[in-house]
Scaffold this motif. Structure first.
Motif, PDB file in Angstrom:
ATOM      1  N   ASN A 160       0.828  -1.197   0.000  1.00 39.29           N
ATOM      2  CA  ASN A 160       0.000   0.000   0.000  1.00 39.29           C
ATOM      3  C   ASN A 160       0.871   1.258   0.000  1.00 39.29           C
ATOM      4  OD1 ASN A 160      -2.440   1.621   0.358  1.00 39.29           O
ATOM      5  ND2 ASN A 160      -1.790   1.859   2.478  1.00 39.29           N
ATOM      6  N   THR A 161       1.886   1.269   0.836  1.00 41.57           N
ATOM      7  CA  THR A 161       2.789   2.422   0.904  1.00 41.57           C
ATOM      8  C   THR A 161       3.507   2.620  -0.434  1.00 41.57           C
ATOM      9  OG1 THR A 161       3.078   2.129   3.281  1.00 41.57           O
ATOM     10  CG2 THR A 161       4.780   3.394   2.120  1.00 41.57           C
ATOM     11  N   ALA A 162       3.975   1.526  -1.030  1.00 47.88           N
ATOM     12  CA  ALA A 162       4.668   1.630  -2.319  1.00 47.88           C
ATOM     13  C   ALA A 162       3.739   2.206  -3.388  1.00 47.88           C
ATOM     14  CB  ALA A 162       5.187   0.261  -2.751  1.00 47.88           C
ATOM     15  N   ILE A 163       2.509   1.748  -3.424  1.00 44.23           N
ATOM     16  CA  ILE A 163       1.556   2.253  -4.417  1.00 44.23           C
ATOM     17  C   ILE A 163       1.245   3.717  -4.162  1.00 44.23           C
ATOM     18  CG2 ILE A 163      -0.857   2.077  -5.191  1.00 44.23           C
ATOM     19  CD1 ILE A 163      -0.501  -1.013  -4.859  1.00 44.23           C
ATOM     20  N   GLU A 164       0.973   4.072  -2.918  1.00 48.10           N
ATOM     21  CA  GLU A 164       0.661   5.469  -2.607  1.00 48.10           C
ATOM     22  C   GLU A 164       1.808   6.401  -2.987  1.00 48.10           C
ATOM     23  OE1 GLU A 164      -0.424   5.733   1.510  1.00 48.10           O
ATOM     24  OE2 GLU A 164      -2.494   5.130   1.107  1.00 48.10           O
ATOM     25  N   ARG A 165       3.021   6.020  -2.648  1.00 46.17           N
ATOM     26  CA  ARG A 165       4.166   6.893  -2.944  1.00 46.17           C
ATOM     27  C   ARG A 165       4.448   6.963  -4.441  1.00 46.17           C
ATOM     28  NH1 ARG A 165       8.030   5.727   2.293  1.00 46.17           N
ATOM     29  NH2 ARG A 165       6.516   6.549   3.774  1.00 46.17           N
ATOM     30  N   THR A 166       4.254   5.860  -5.131  1.00 46.71           N
ATOM     31  CA  THR A 166       4.452   5.873  -6.577  1.00 46.71           C
ATOM     32  C   THR A 166       3.431   6.782  -7.257  1.00 46.71           C
ATOM     33  OG1 THR A 166       5.360   3.635  -6.538  1.00 46.71           O
ATOM     34  CG2 THR A 166       4.536   4.439  -8.652  1.00 46.71           C
ATOM     35  N   VAL A 167       2.174   6.658  -6.854  1.00 42.94           N
ATOM     36  CA  VAL A 167       1.120   7.500  -7.431  1.00 42.94           C
ATOM     37  C   VAL A 167       1.411   8.969  -7.116  1.00 42.94           C
ATOM     38  CG1 VAL A 167      -1.330   8.111  -7.253  1.00 42.94           C
ATOM     39  CG2 VAL A 167      -0.651   5.719  -7.500  1.00 42.94           C
ATOM     40  N   ASP A 168       1.808   9.263  -5.893  1.00 42.55           N
ATOM     41  CA  ASP A 168       2.123  10.647  -5.512  1.00 42.55           C
ATOM     42  C   ASP A 168       3.321  11.179  -6.303  1.00 42.55           C
ATOM     43  OD1 ASP A 168       0.035  10.596  -3.741  1.00 42.55           O
ATOM     44  OD2 ASP A 168       1.297  10.351  -1.956  1.00 42.55           O
ATOM     45  N   ARG A 169       4.275  10.317  -6.593  1.00 41.83           N
ATOM     46  CA  ARG A 169       5.473  10.733  -7.340  1.00 41.83           C
ATOM     47  C   ARG A 169       5.150  11.023  -8.792  1.00 41.83           C
ATOM     48  NH1 ARG A 169       9.071  12.953  -9.564  1.00 41.83           N
ATOM     49  NH2 ARG A 169      11.179  12.185  -9.814  1.00 41.83           N
ATOM     50  N   ILE A 170       4.249  10.238  -9.361  1.00 44.55           N
ATOM     51  CA  ILE A 170       3.916  10.411 -10.775  1.00 44.55           C
ATOM     52  C   ILE A 170       3.226  11.748 -11.011  1.00 44.55           C
ATOM     53  CG2 ILE A 170       2.428   9.534 -12.626  1.00 44.55           C
ATOM     54  CD1 ILE A 170       3.075   6.705 -11.549  1.00 44.55           C
ATOM     55  N   SER A 171       2.310  12.107 -10.109  1.00 45.74           N
ATOM     56  CA  SER A 171       1.599  13.362 -10.300  1.00 45.74           C
ATOM     57  C   SER A 171       0.982  13.818  -8.988  1.00 45.74           C
ATOM     58  CB  SER A 171       0.491  13.187 -11.345  1.00 45.74           C
ATOM     59  OG  SER A 171      -0.270  14.370 -11.455  1.00 45.74           O
ATOM     60  N   SER A 172       1.005  15.123  -8.788  1.00 47.07           N
ATOM     61  CA  SER A 172       0.346  15.673  -7.607  1.00 47.07           C
ATOM     62  C   SER A 172      -1.105  16.043  -7.915  1.00 47.07           C
ATOM     63  CB  SER A 172       1.105  16.901  -7.093  1.00 47.07           C
ATOM     64  OG  SER A 172       1.133  17.887  -8.099  1.00 47.07           O
ATOM     65  N   ASP A 173      -1.481  15.929  -9.195  1.00 51.88           N
ATOM     66  CA  ASP A 173      -2.865  16.215  -9.580  1.00 51.88           C
ATOM     67  C   ASP A 173      -3.797  15.127  -9.071  1.00 51.88           C
ATOM     68  OD1 ASP A 173      -1.919  18.396 -10.975  1.00 51.88           O
ATOM     69  OD2 ASP A 173      -1.859  17.344 -12.902  1.00 51.88           O
ATOM     70  N   ILE A 174      -4.999  15.527  -8.704  1.00 55.41           N
ATOM     71  CA  ILE A 174      -6.008  14.552  -8.295  1.00 55.41           C
ATOM     72  C   ILE A 174      -6.617  13.972  -9.564  1.00 55.41           C
ATOM     73  CG2 ILE A 174      -8.207  14.249  -7.122  1.00 55.41           C
ATOM     74  CD1 ILE A 174      -7.359  16.523  -5.238  1.00 55.41           C
ATOM     75  N   HIS A 175      -6.571  12.653  -9.663  1.00 55.32           N
ATOM     76  CA  HIS A 175      -7.090  11.963 -10.841  1.00 55.32           C
ATOM     77  C   HIS A 175      -7.904  10.760 -10.368  1.00 55.32           C
ATOM     78  CE1 HIS A 175      -7.206   9.611 -14.522  1.00 55.32           C
ATOM     79  NE2 HIS A 175      -6.927  10.731 -15.164  1.00 55.32           N
ATOM     80  N   ALA A 180      -8.468   5.627  -7.409  1.00 54.48           N
ATOM     81  CA  ALA A 180      -8.879   4.220  -7.450  1.00 54.48           C
ATOM     82  C   ALA A 180      -7.731   3.299  -7.060  1.00 54.48           C
ATOM     83  CB  ALA A 180      -9.404   3.872  -8.851  1.00 54.48           C
ATOM     84  N   ALA A 181      -6.520   3.611  -7.527  1.00 51.71           N
ATOM     85  CA  ALA A 181      -5.351   2.789  -7.179  1.00 51.71           C
ATOM     86  C   ALA A 181      -5.066   2.860  -5.684  1.00 51.71           C
ATOM     87  CB  ALA A 181      -4.136   3.246  -7.980  1.00 51.71           C
ATOM     88  N   LYS A 182      -5.098   4.065  -5.144  1.00 50.73           N
ATOM     89  CA  LYS A 182      -4.839   4.223  -3.712  1.00 50.73           C
ATOM     90  C   LYS A 182      -5.926   3.559  -2.873  1.00 50.73           C
ATOM     91  CE  LYS A 182      -2.111   8.421  -3.390  1.00 50.73           C
ATOM     92  NZ  LYS A 182      -2.109   9.768  -2.800  1.00 50.73           N
ATOM     93  N   ASP A 183      -7.182   3.705  -3.295  1.00 50.02           N
ATOM     94  CA  ASP A 183      -8.283   3.091  -2.561  1.00 50.02           C
ATOM     95  C   ASP A 183      -8.195   1.569  -2.593  1.00 50.02           C
ATOM     96  OD1 ASP A 183      -9.211   5.630  -2.016  1.00 50.02           O
ATOM     97  OD2 ASP A 183     -10.940   5.520  -3.366  1.00 50.02           O
ATOM     98  N   ALA A 184      -7.830   1.013  -3.742  1.00 52.08           N
ATOM     99  CA  ALA A 184      -7.697  -0.447  -3.851  1.00 52.08           C
ATOM    100  C   ALA A 184      -6.572  -0.952  -2.955  1.00 52.08           C
ATOM    101  CB  ALA A 184      -7.450  -0.847  -5.308  1.00 52.08           C
ATOM    102  N   ALA A 185      -5.462  -0.236  -2.923  1.00 56.83           N
ATOM    103  CA  ALA A 185      -4.344  -0.636  -2.063  1.00 56.83           C
ATOM    104  C   ALA A 185      -4.747  -0.560  -0.594  1.00 56.83           C
ATOM    105  CB  ALA A 185      -3.125   0.244  -2.343  1.00 56.83           C
TER     106      ALA A 185
END
Length: 124
Positions: free
Chosen positions: A70-85, A90-95
């Motif tokens: 979960n932490t890896a997914i959250e940090r990866t998503v945050d690194r890719i973009s700070s925009d809310i998408h 959905a990725a963060k919620d699933a994790a």
């Protein structure tokens, strides 16, 4: 042979660093660690059989693994973009859902394995 050994040692150190970073940076991981320690103390105090301790260890490992992923997914998503998408959410919620499933499993295992002996000690 020494090159292989050195790569394996670096991989092991990186994995340990990832666990340490997650413990430092994630409040929930620290909560899971404290909970695991409490379960371990209770299992020893109640003299839980080894076969049941394996279930407890499986549940603890499942929760830790889910939290690390979960932490890896959250940090990866945050690194890719700070925009809310919507896909990032959905990725963060699933994790986070995966962690919730692991925690429910661990709570059920704890109730089944530790509940009856604890009940006997406290109320009989």
């Amino acid at each position: 042979m020494s090159g292989w050994r050195s790569r394996e040692i670096r991989s092991f150190r990186s994995a340990c660093a990832g666990i340490a970073e997650t413990l430092r940076g994630e409040r929930h991981m620290r909560f899971h660690l404290v909970s695991a320690c409490i379960v371990a103390v209770l299992a020893i105090w109640l003299r839980i059989p080894r076969s049941d301790i394996l279930w407890l260890l499986l549940a603890i490992a499942f929760v830790f693994t889910a939290e690390l992923i979960n932490t890896a997914i959250e940090r990866t998503v945050d690194r890719i973009s700070s925009d809310i998408h919507p896909l990032a959410k959905a990725a963060k919620d699933a994790a986070a859902g995966a962690v919730l499933v692991a925690v429910i499993f661990a709570a059920a295992v704890g109730a089944i394995v530790i509940g009856p002996p604890l009940w006997r000690v406290c109320f009989q």
